[in-house]
Design a protein around this motif. Structure first.
Motif, mmCIF file in Angstrom:
data_model
loop_
_atom_site.group_PDB
_atom_site.id
_atom_site.type_symbol
_atom_site.label_atom_id
_atom_site.label_comp_id
_atom_site.label_asym_id
_atom_site.label_seq_id
_atom_site.Cartn_x
_atom_site.Cartn_y
_atom_site.Cartn_z
ATOM 1 N N ASN A 138 45.216 27.991 44.365
ATOM 2 C CA ASN A 138 45.917 29.208 44.796
ATOM 3 C C ASN A 138 45.207 30.463 44.277
ATOM 4 O O ASN A 138 45.823 31.292 43.607
ATOM 5 C CB ASN A 138 47.363 29.180 44.290
ATOM 6 N N PRO A 139 43.921 30.622 44.591
ATOM 7 C CA PRO A 139 43.184 31.764 44.040
ATOM 8 C C PRO A 139 43.733 33.112 44.502
ATOM 9 O O PRO A 139 43.682 34.085 43.747
ATOM 10 C CB PRO A 139 41.748 31.554 44.534
ATOM 11 N N ASP A 140 44.285 33.167 45.716
ATOM 12 C CA ASP A 140 44.858 34.432 46.201
ATOM 13 C C ASP A 140 46.098 34.829 45.396
ATOM 14 O O ASP A 140 46.304 35.998 45.094
ATOM 15 C CB ASP A 140 45.163 34.362 47.695
ATOM 16 N N LEU A 141 46.906 33.845 45.015
ATOM 17 C CA LEU A 141 48.080 34.113 44.188
ATOM 18 C C LEU A 141 47.654 34.577 42.798
ATOM 19 O O LEU A 141 48.184 35.557 42.264
ATOM 20 C CB LEU A 141 48.955 32.864 44.080
ATOM 21 N N VAL A 142 46.672 33.901 42.236
ATOM 22 C CA VAL A 142 46.155 34.258 40.913
ATOM 23 C C VAL A 142 45.609 35.686 40.939
ATOM 24 O O VAL A 142 45.869 36.482 40.033
ATOM 25 C CB VAL A 142 45.080 33.252 40.457
ATOM 26 N N GLN A 143 44.887 36.022 42.005
ATOM 27 C CA GLN A 143 44.326 37.365 42.126
ATOM 28 C C GLN A 143 45.445 38.392 42.322
ATOM 29 O O GLN A 143 45.411 39.473 41.719
ATOM 30 C CB GLN A 143 43.350 37.433 43.298
ATOM 31 N N ALA A 144 46.436 38.062 43.133
ATOM 32 C CA ALA A 144 47.551 38.995 43.371
ATOM 33 C C ALA A 144 48.310 39.282 42.078
ATOM 34 O O ALA A 144 48.793 40.404 41.874
ATOM 35 C CB ALA A 144 48.491 38.434 44.430
ATOM 36 N N LEU A 145 48.409 38.280 41.213
ATOM 37 C CA LEU A 145 49.117 38.459 39.935
ATOM 38 C C LEU A 145 48.202 39.017 38.845
ATOM 39 O O LEU A 145 48.668 39.348 37.758
ATOM 40 C CB LEU A 145 49.710 37.127 39.465
ATOM 41 N N GLU A 146 46.904 39.071 39.134
ATOM 42 C CA GLU A 146 45.897 39.546 38.188
ATOM 43 C C GLU A 146 45.881 38.712 36.907
ATOM 44 O O GLU A 146 45.779 39.233 35.803
ATOM 45 C CB GLU A 146 46.082 41.036 37.875
ATOM 46 N N LEU A 147 45.971 37.402 37.099
ATOM 47 C CA LEU A 147 45.904 36.478 35.968
ATOM 48 C C LEU A 147 44.486 35.927 35.862
ATOM 49 O O LEU A 147 43.846 35.654 36.872
ATOM 50 C CB LEU A 147 46.910 35.341 36.144
#
Length: 175
Positions: A138-147
């Motif tokens: 889920n790289p897009d989710l990780v990027q959206a959360l800035e984790l």
């Protein structure tokens, strides 16, 4: 050198300055004798102590240097809530639990395995749902959360980066 104007002071303090010197006397406070200066300081101190809210009226409001960052984190969590806390996502604990937490992990990550084990223990006897999310899938989710650190925990009102000991997680969940 000219003394500062008294217009910005509260009326009582400005009045003390005006009354400090007798009429027609010199008002240059730099020319006071040590005894006069001590008396004058004592009178000003007494006047200021009699105004307990004076410092509250003058003091600037407290500044929270993290307010913007917290607000941004909360907005990111809210925008991704369906991908973080939906009951049909992989995880454990009651699907309709009152508390939810998303655990974002990576494969072959020892701290991630420890975090999951800690959360599994914490769900025992607790109304807590844990959603498991693979950061690599889920790289897009990780990027959206800035984790950028595994494991990471996302609660509805905060994000925690890196492994947290079970006692710390328990405190966050019981606050």
């Amino acid at each position: 050198m000219r003394p500062a104007p008294l217009s910005g002071l509260p009326p009582l303090v400005a009045g003390l300055f005006a009354l400090a010197a007798p009429a027609g006397a010199e008002t240059d406070f730099t020319d006071l004798t040590p005894t006069e200066r001590a008396i004058f300081h004592s009178e000003i101190r007494e006047a200021l102590l009699g105004l307990p809210d004076l410092t509250q009226r003058i003091a600037p409001p407290p500044i929270d240097p993290y307010a913007d960052a917290v607000e941004n984190d909360l907005a990111r969590i809210k925008a991704q809530a369906d991908r973080l806390f939906a009951p049909d996502l992989p995880g454990f604990g009651p699907k309709d639990a009152a508390q939810t937490i998303a655990l974002l992990t990576r494969a072959d990550c020892a701290p991630c395995a420890k975090a999951e084990a800690d959360l599994r223990k914490l769900t025992k006897g607790r109304d807590l749902r844990v959603t498991l999310i693979d950061m690599d899938e889920n790289p897009d989710l990780v990027q959206a959360l800035e984790l950028d650190l595994a494991p990471s925990y996302v609660l509805p009102d905060m994000m925690l980066r890196g492994h947290m000991p079970a006692i710390v997680l328990k405190r966050y969940l019981t606050r």
